[in-house]
Design a protein around this motif. Structure first.
Motif, PDB file in Angstrom:
ATOM      1  N   ASN A  85      53.551 -47.008  69.213  1.00  0.00           N
ATOM      2  CA  ASN A  85      52.493 -46.870  68.213  1.00  0.00           C
ATOM      3  C   ASN A  85      51.122 -46.784  68.885  1.00  0.00           C
ATOM      4  O   ASN A  85      50.299 -45.927  68.544  1.00  0.00           O
ATOM      5  N   SER A  86      50.879 -47.656  69.859  1.00  0.00           N
ATOM      6  CA  SER A  86      49.589 -47.667  70.563  1.00  0.00           C
ATOM      7  C   SER A  86      49.403 -46.396  71.389  1.00  0.00           C
ATOM      8  O   SER A  86      48.334 -45.779  71.374  1.00  0.00           O
TER       9      SER A  86
ATOM     10  N   LYS B 270      58.621 -38.563  69.459  1.00  0.00           N
ATOM     11  CA  LYS B 270      58.555 -37.560  68.389  1.00  0.00           C
ATOM     12  C   LYS B 270      58.957 -38.169  67.048  1.00  0.00           C
ATOM     13  O   LYS B 270      58.350 -37.892  66.012  1.00  0.00           O
ATOM     14  N   LYS B 271      59.996 -39.026  67.071  1.00  0.00           N
ATOM     15  CA  LYS B 271      60.456 -39.671  65.832  1.00  0.00           C
ATOM     16  C   LYS B 271      59.404 -40.616  65.260  1.00  0.00           C
ATOM     17  O   LYS B 271      59.267 -40.762  64.041  1.00  0.00           O
ATOM     18  N   LEU B 272      58.675 -41.284  66.167  1.00  0.00           N
ATOM     19  CA  LEU B 272      57.722 -42.316  65.736  1.00  0.00           C
ATOM     20  C   LEU B 272      56.311 -41.786  65.489  1.00  0.00           C
ATOM     21  O   LEU B 272      55.435 -42.551  65.087  1.00  0.00           O
ATOM     22  N   LEU B 273      56.090 -40.503  65.705  1.00  0.00           N
ATOM     23  CA  LEU B 273      54.757 -39.938  65.492  1.00  0.00           C
ATOM     24  C   LEU B 273      54.258 -40.141  64.050  1.00  0.00           C
ATOM     25  O   LEU B 273      53.103 -40.552  63.854  1.00  0.00           O
ATOM     26  N   PRO B 274      55.100 -39.885  63.006  1.00  0.00           N
ATOM     27  CA  PRO B 274      54.623 -40.134  61.631  1.00  0.00           C
ATOM     28  C   PRO B 274      54.235 -41.594  61.413  1.00  0.00           C
ATOM     29  O   PRO B 274      53.241 -41.885  60.739  1.00  0.00           O
ATOM     30  N   LEU B 275      55.015 -42.531  61.980  1.00  0.00           N
ATOM     31  CA  LEU B 275      54.704 -43.959  61.841  1.00  0.00           C
ATOM     32  C   LEU B 275      53.324 -44.260  62.411  1.00  0.00           C
ATOM     33  O   LEU B 275      52.521 -44.967  61.790  1.00  0.00           O
TER      34      LEU B 275
END
Length: 315
Positions: free
Chosen positions: A185-186, A83-88
């Protein structure tokens, strides 16, 4: 005793500096190679979104295999981290999507010149203004000017800045490694990309063309190389940003652009040379080198100041 203590304090700094330099060099080489590989594959296979999707599938599959077989110590999947890395992930895919789209219509020297505008979103300085002025002059002399390609490249600049800053933040705050960032990311990219290639109509045409070209050894070599280098580029980019900073990664991108610009004039069809175009690219490159040197001097000054502050506290 004091000398021994001093040496013990210096060794970690030397190792850190070596790691930082290796990460920066690796990213610079991989980034320069990827521009030419992507340009070469897109000249034969124009479905950029499908290409990106396959690169992400290859990355996620390789990391999952490595984790399952014990080749990597990457931690297991966490929903909170995802959830934290979704914007990235969204910014990353937007950047790469626009960058690949721009390469279809923009020659490599102008693509590199446009991408050098990335520091403008991080820091406004005289050297960066010089980079921007060089782009404008070079564009006026670009006989292969493609408005769509230029727009895609400039949009990519914004998204590249955002995801580099998020990578730096995620690595520092969450303690994630380069491999872990790559996997998330992938993995998070795939639903977005699958919807995109379906909505744009790339599927099934992209797969049909892929099967048509499966008897071409030259195409398959470039295609496989593109998948492999996509993994290498992502790893080195995340690694460089984590051990250095988003700004350092940007500076490395500027410096590798000098070689890419030169090679771009003579490879993959070359570029129609015009005095205005060359002048603009020279100004743009000079601004990029000046900017990189200025940031290096600032960083060196901060490192000199840090030991002085430490000594002052011990006195």
């Amino acid at each position: 005793m004091e000398s021994s203590g001093g040496e013990a304090e210096v060794r970690p700094l030397v190792r850190q500096a070596s790691s930082s330099l290796l990460a920066a060099l690796s990213y610079g080489i991989a980034s320069m190679a990827m521009v030419f590989i992507n340009k070469a594959i897109l000249m034969q296979y124009p479905y950029s979104m499908t290409l990106l999707t396959l690169q992400q599938v290859a990355t996620a599959s390789l990391i999952q295999f490595g984790r399952g077989s014990g080749y990597t110590k990457a931690r297991g999947f966490s929903l909170d981290t995802a959830k934290k890395l979704l914007p990235l992930s969204l910014f990353y895919n937007a950047n790469v999507s626009f960058a690949l789209a721009s390469l279809k219509g923009v020659n490599i020297p102008m693509y590199i010149a446009l991408k050098r505008l990335t520091p403008l979103a991080v820091l406004v300085a005289l050297s960066v203004i010089l980079v921007a002025v060089g782009v404008i002059i070079a564009a006026l002399g670009d006989f292969s000017f493609d408005l769509f390609g230029y727009t895609m490249a400039l949009t990519s600049v914004f998204f590249q800045t955002m995801y580099l800053l998020l990578v730096e933040k995620s690595g520092a705050e969450d303690g994630l490694s380069s491999v872990e960032l790559m996997f998330y990311n992938s993995f998070l990219s795939l639903p977005f990309l699958l919807v995109l290639i379906t909505a744009t109509g790339e599927i099934p045409h992209s797969l049909s063309l892929l099967f048509e070209k499966d008897n071409s050894v030259a195409f398959l070599v470039i295609f496989i190389l593109s998948l492999v280098m996509g993994i290498v580029l992502n790893f080195t980019m995340f690694w460089c940003t984590i051990v250095n900073s988003a700004l350092t990664t940007t500076i490395v991108g500027v410096l590798k652009g000098v070689g890419s610009t030169t090679l771009g004039f003579v490879t993959l069809g070359g570029v129609e040379v015009h005095a205005l175009n060359v002048t603009g690219l020279v100004i743009n490159t000079a601004g990029g080198v000046w900017y990189s040197y200025a940031k290096y001097q600032q960083k060196k000054a901060r490192h000199r100041k840090a030991p002085s502050d430490t000594e002052a506290r011990h006195q």
